[in-house]
Write a protein that holds these residues in place. Structure first.
Motif, PDB file in Angstrom:
ATOM      1  N   THR A  26       0.835  -1.204   0.000  1.00 23.83           N
ATOM      2  CA  THR A  26       0.000   0.000   0.000  1.00 23.83           C
ATOM      3  C   THR A  26       0.866   1.249   0.000  1.00 23.83           C
ATOM      4  N   LEU A  27       1.919   1.252   0.791  1.00 26.83           N
ATOM      5  CA  LEU A  27       2.816   2.408   0.831  1.00 26.83           C
ATOM      6  C   LEU A  27       3.444   2.653  -0.538  1.00 26.83           C
ATOM      7  N   LEU A  28       3.870   1.589  -1.198  1.00 29.49           N
ATOM      8  CA  LEU A  28       4.442   1.751  -2.541  1.00 29.49           C
ATOM      9  C   LEU A  28       3.399   2.267  -3.527  1.00 29.49           C
ATOM     10  N   GLY A  29       2.166   1.816  -3.383  1.00 30.56           N
ATOM     11  CA  GLY A  29       1.100   2.307  -4.249  1.00 30.56           C
ATOM     12  C   GLY A  29       0.867   3.794  -4.075  1.00 30.56           C
ATOM     13  N   VAL A  30       0.943   4.266  -2.838  1.00 30.17           N
ATOM     14  CA  VAL A  30       0.761   5.699  -2.568  1.00 30.17           C
ATOM     15  C   VAL A  30       1.965   6.488  -3.076  1.00 30.17           C
ATOM     16  N   ILE A  31       3.149   5.988  -2.809  1.00 28.55           N
ATOM     17  CA  ILE A  31       4.365   6.680  -3.251  1.00 28.55           C
ATOM     18  C   ILE A  31       4.398   6.806  -4.776  1.00 28.55           C
ATOM     19  N   ASN A  32       3.935   5.761  -5.473  1.00 23.91           N
ATOM     20  CA  ASN A  32       3.945   5.763  -6.941  1.00 23.91           C
ATOM     21  C   ASN A  32       2.670   6.335  -7.549  1.00 23.91           C
ATOM     22  N   LEU A  33       1.866   6.995  -6.719  1.00 23.12           N
ATOM     23  CA  LEU A  33       0.647   7.679  -7.138  1.00 23.12           C
ATOM     24  C   LEU A  33      -0.388   6.749  -7.776  1.00 23.12           C
ATOM     25  N   LEU A  34      -0.376   5.478  -7.381  1.00 23.10           N
ATOM     26  CA  LEU A  34      -1.375   4.535  -7.862  1.00 23.10           C
ATOM     27  C   LEU A  34      -2.581   4.500  -6.924  1.00 23.10           C
ATOM     28  N   GLU A  35      -2.391   4.958  -5.708  1.00 23.84           N
ATOM     29  CA  GLU A  35      -3.460   5.019  -4.713  1.00 23.84           C
ATOM     30  C   GLU A  35      -3.424   6.394  -4.048  1.00 23.84           C
ATOM     31  N   PRO A  36      -4.562   6.862  -3.562  1.00 20.34           N
ATOM     32  CA  PRO A  36      -4.581   8.171  -2.893  1.00 20.34           C
ATOM     33  C   PRO A  36      -3.922   8.084  -1.515  1.00 20.34           C
ATOM     34  N   PRO A  37      -3.318   9.161  -1.047  1.00 23.33           N
ATOM     35  CA  PRO A  37      -2.670   9.166   0.270  1.00 23.33           C
ATOM     36  C   PRO A  37      -3.623   8.795   1.410  1.00 23.33           C
ATOM     37  N   THR A  38      -4.903   9.089   1.237  1.00 20.63           N
ATOM     38  CA  THR A  38      -5.865   8.776   2.292  1.00 20.63           C
ATOM     39  C   THR A  38      -5.976   7.270   2.522  1.00 20.63           C
ATOM     40  N   ARG A  39      -5.526   6.468   1.580  1.00 12.83           N
ATOM     41  CA  ARG A  39      -5.557   5.000   1.737  1.00 12.83           C
ATOM     42  C   ARG A  39      -4.760   4.566   2.960  1.00 12.83           C
ATOM     43  N   LEU A  40      -3.703   5.305   3.294  1.00  7.15           N
ATOM     44  CA  LEU A  40      -2.878   4.958   4.458  1.00  7.15           C
ATOM     45  C   LEU A  40      -3.632   5.129   5.768  1.00  7.15           C
ATOM     46  N   LEU A  41      -4.764   5.830   5.721  1.00  7.33           N
ATOM     47  CA  LEU A  41      -5.547   6.089   6.928  1.00  7.33           C
ATOM     48  C   LEU A  41      -6.815   5.248   7.003  1.00  7.33           C
ATOM     49  N   SER A  42      -6.937   4.246   6.147  1.00  2.37           N
ATOM     50  CA  SER A  42      -8.127   3.397   6.230  1.00  2.37           C
ATOM     51  C   SER A  42      -8.092   2.656   7.570  1.00  2.37           C
ATOM     52  N   PRO A  43      -9.248   2.455   8.186  1.00  5.12           N
ATOM     53  CA  PRO A  43      -9.286   1.850   9.525  1.00  5.12           C
ATOM     54  C   PRO A  43      -8.530   0.525   9.640  1.00  5.12           C
ATOM     55  N   SER A  44      -8.638  -0.329   8.641  1.00  8.14           N
ATOM     56  CA  SER A  44      -7.949  -1.621   8.739  1.00  8.14           C
ATOM     57  C   SER A  44      -6.425  -1.460   8.720  1.00  8.14           C
ATOM     58  N   LEU A  45      -5.931  -0.518   7.926  1.00  7.45           N
ATOM     59  CA  LEU A  45      -4.483  -0.305   7.873  1.00  7.45           C
ATOM     60  C   LEU A  45      -3.969   0.388   9.130  1.00  7.45           C
TER      61      LEU A  45
END
Length: 52
Positions: free
Chosen positions: A21-40
């Motif tokens: 997930t972190l790599l996805g955010v860093i590579n702009l494949l996922e939004p930064p807010t993904r790191l704050l999803s409750p499960s993560l």
């Protein structure tokens, strides 16, 4: 927020899902807010980072 992201990065070294997930955010494949999803957030707080 900085403390959480530091902890997330440390947890990502031992949890492959967090790392992907972190790599996805860093590579702009996922939004930064993904790191704050409750499960993560839960996984981040529960993961014990490898000792240095």
């Amino acid at each position: 927020m900085n403390r959480y992201l530091d902890r997330y990065r440390r947890a990502a070294t031992v949890d492959a899902g967090l790392g992907r997930t972190l790599l996805g955010v860093i590579n702009l494949l996922e939004p930064p807010t993904r790191l704050l999803s409750p499960s993560l957030v839960l996984r981040t707080l529960r993961t014990k980072p490898a000792s240095a």
